[in-house]
Design an enzyme around this catalytic site. Structure first.
Site: not given
Ligand code: FRU
Length: 495
Positions: A46-48, A107
């Site tokens: 998981l990121n942003d 993104y």
């Protein structure tokens, strides 16, 4: 950990046998570091936080996601819905890399409402045969039945002249009856910048460049990721995540930063008169935060509790990272304050309180203990030179918070916290408070700690990886006495 080949990183979820996913899910579910009240991935990385919005009676909370392992590979958006921002229903991938423009990753981006419909604007990441990056800004509509309709062509097909292909993370807001998007960019001199676009007559497939927003941060890192613009209490705020800042004393200690500038943005001249950049968080693991407005009209912030280019202990278990708890923002004396979302109080159970003195000799070992809880420490009278609070403590580990009274300095020391992420400079993070410490409000989950100082004046957020048995809570001082009130609530998450 084994290196991932490019092929492995860009493998599509849809091309993988369901057995592999089931095995990965099982592996993650047996991890002793699984969080209970934070959003974490069911597999992979998981990121942003992405596309945060309150829409049609529900919250939509998505995040960047690479499903197949704890690396930054082919990114999807994984979505949750929520009625209250404390319990979350996983909905699965909502945006997938399935067009030529986002073939190498959907993104980061944001959500907005138009004519009663939910839309996302995000960056399509594409690599050509020479592995050159091409970034475009795309729009997707969420149909009533939950299916996605992506606009055929990007609405902004490439960066303007004078900027590199590091051009991403559109945050949409409304201004002057048009949709505007602030986008993170890098100019040809490799300096971070903001670009502003707006729609023509509110047509979502027709955007024009307004220009670069001029700040006084001429030379402030090589790229500004994940910008966010909003007005709070009459002030203009831009949040962003600059990359490439050098550490300065206690500031900018992490690999990348995130913070904000406050002032006045003139939309005609695109000049932003602002105060100095202030970091949003002073812990080890915090990046790429985004905000949205909740059903009560409050500005809420959620961040990624992690950073790129660091190896975390759970990587070997096939998962990495989580989101922070939601924080309510307010403007106080020219700075942002962050308070834990009020609704989190609903997770409180088994209240325990204690009132007492601590000093050098009486190292109070509290009868209560825990591994997932909220702890409020009110400092009623402090004559000690330095206060020590140890959490998640056992014979072998402890996560230490110190407060130096003279310097008004809070330090988080992770050196004895258990397993440590690799590639992180130093074992401590510190911040000097504006006012003497009167309260700590601490949220501890299985593998994280979020420390709110003085009712949201400062926050320190970090992952920690202690033993499951490390549950003790202790207080002492270097010298002198402190009089404290403790209030602890056990937390019951839904995971
Ligand atoms: C920030 C970021 C964004 C990008 C996304 C890709 O962490 O690098 O700039 O859109 O992550 O996953």
């Amino acid at each position: 950990m084994a290196e991932w080949s490019r092929e492995e990183r860009y493998r599509r979820l849809e091309d993988v046998e369901s057995k592999l996913i089931e095995d990965l899910k099982y592996q993650v579910s047996t991890s002793k570091y699984c969080q209970i009240f934070h959003i974490q991935p069911e597999t992979g990385l998981l990121n942003d936080p992405n596309g945060l919005i309150y829409f049609d009676g529900k919250y939509y909370i998505s995040h960047q996601w690479f499903p197949l392992g704890a690396v930054h590979g082919l990114k999807y958006w994984f979505n949750y819905t929520s009625k209250d921002l404390i319990t979350f229903e996983p909905q699965g991938p909502i945006l997938k890399p399935d067009t030529e423009f986002d073939s190498h990753g959907v993104y980061s981006g944001s959500a907005f409402e138009h004519d009663g419909h939910l839309y996302y604007m995000y960056t399509g990441n594409h690599r050509d045969e020479d592995w050159e990056r091409h970034a475009s800004q795309m729009i997707a509509k969420v149909n009533e039945d939950g299916t996605i309709h992506k606009f055929k062509e990007p609405v902004i097909s490439h960066q303007p002249q004078g900027y590199t292909s590091h051009f991403r993370d559109p945050k949409v807001f409304e201004h002057d009856d048009e949709f505007n998007a602030i986008i993170g960019a890098q100019n040809n001199n490799e300096l971070g910048r903001f670009l502003l676009y707006k729609t023509v007559n509110r047509q979502l497939d027709h955007w024009e460049l307004v220009g670069e927003i001029h700040t006084s941060l001429e030379d402030f890192g090589y790229m500004w990721e994940c910008p966010d613009y909003f007005k709070l209490d009459g002030e203009d705020v831009i949040l962003f995540s600059p990359q490439g800042l050098e550490p300065k004393g206690d500031k900018f200690r992490n690999i990348y930063q995130s913070g904000y500038i406050i002032g006045e943005l003139d939309f005609d001249t695109l000049t932003f008169e602002h105060n100095e950049f202030i970091e949003l968080d002073n812990g080890f693991d915090f990046y790429a935060p985004q905000t949205f407005v909740d059903e009560h009209g409050k500005r809420i912030l959620i961040g990624w509790m992690g950073l790129p280019e660091i190896h975390y202990p759970t990587d070997d278990e096939g998962w990495a990272h989580c989101l922070t708890i939601p924080r309510e923002l307010s403007m106080e004396e020219g700075k942002l304050r962050q308070r834990p979302l009020k609704a989190l109080e609903k997770l409180r159970t088994n209240k325990e309180t204690a009132l007492g003195y601590a000093n050098k000799f009486t190292r109070v070992l509290h009868p209560y203990e825990g591994t997932q809880y909220e702890l409020i420490i009110d400092i009623l009278d402090n004559e000690a030179s330095e206060l020590y609070f140890e959490l998640r403590a056992s014979k072998k580990c402890s996560t230490l918070i110190t407060y130096n009274t003279r310097e008004q300095k809070v330090t988080l020391d992770r050196s004895e916290s258990g397993l440590l992420p690799d590639n992180v400079t130093d074992m401590t993070r510190s911040t000097i408070l504006d006012t003497p410490l009167t309260q700590l409000q601490i949220f501890v989950d299985t593998s994280s700690i979020e420390i709110f100082c003085n009712d949201g004046e400062r926050v320190l957020t970090s992952r920690i990886f202690p033993d499951e048995t490390a549950s003790g809570i202790k207080t002492s001082t270097e010298s002198g006495q402190v009089y404290l009130q403790f209030t602890k609530y056990e937390f019951k998450g839904d995971r």
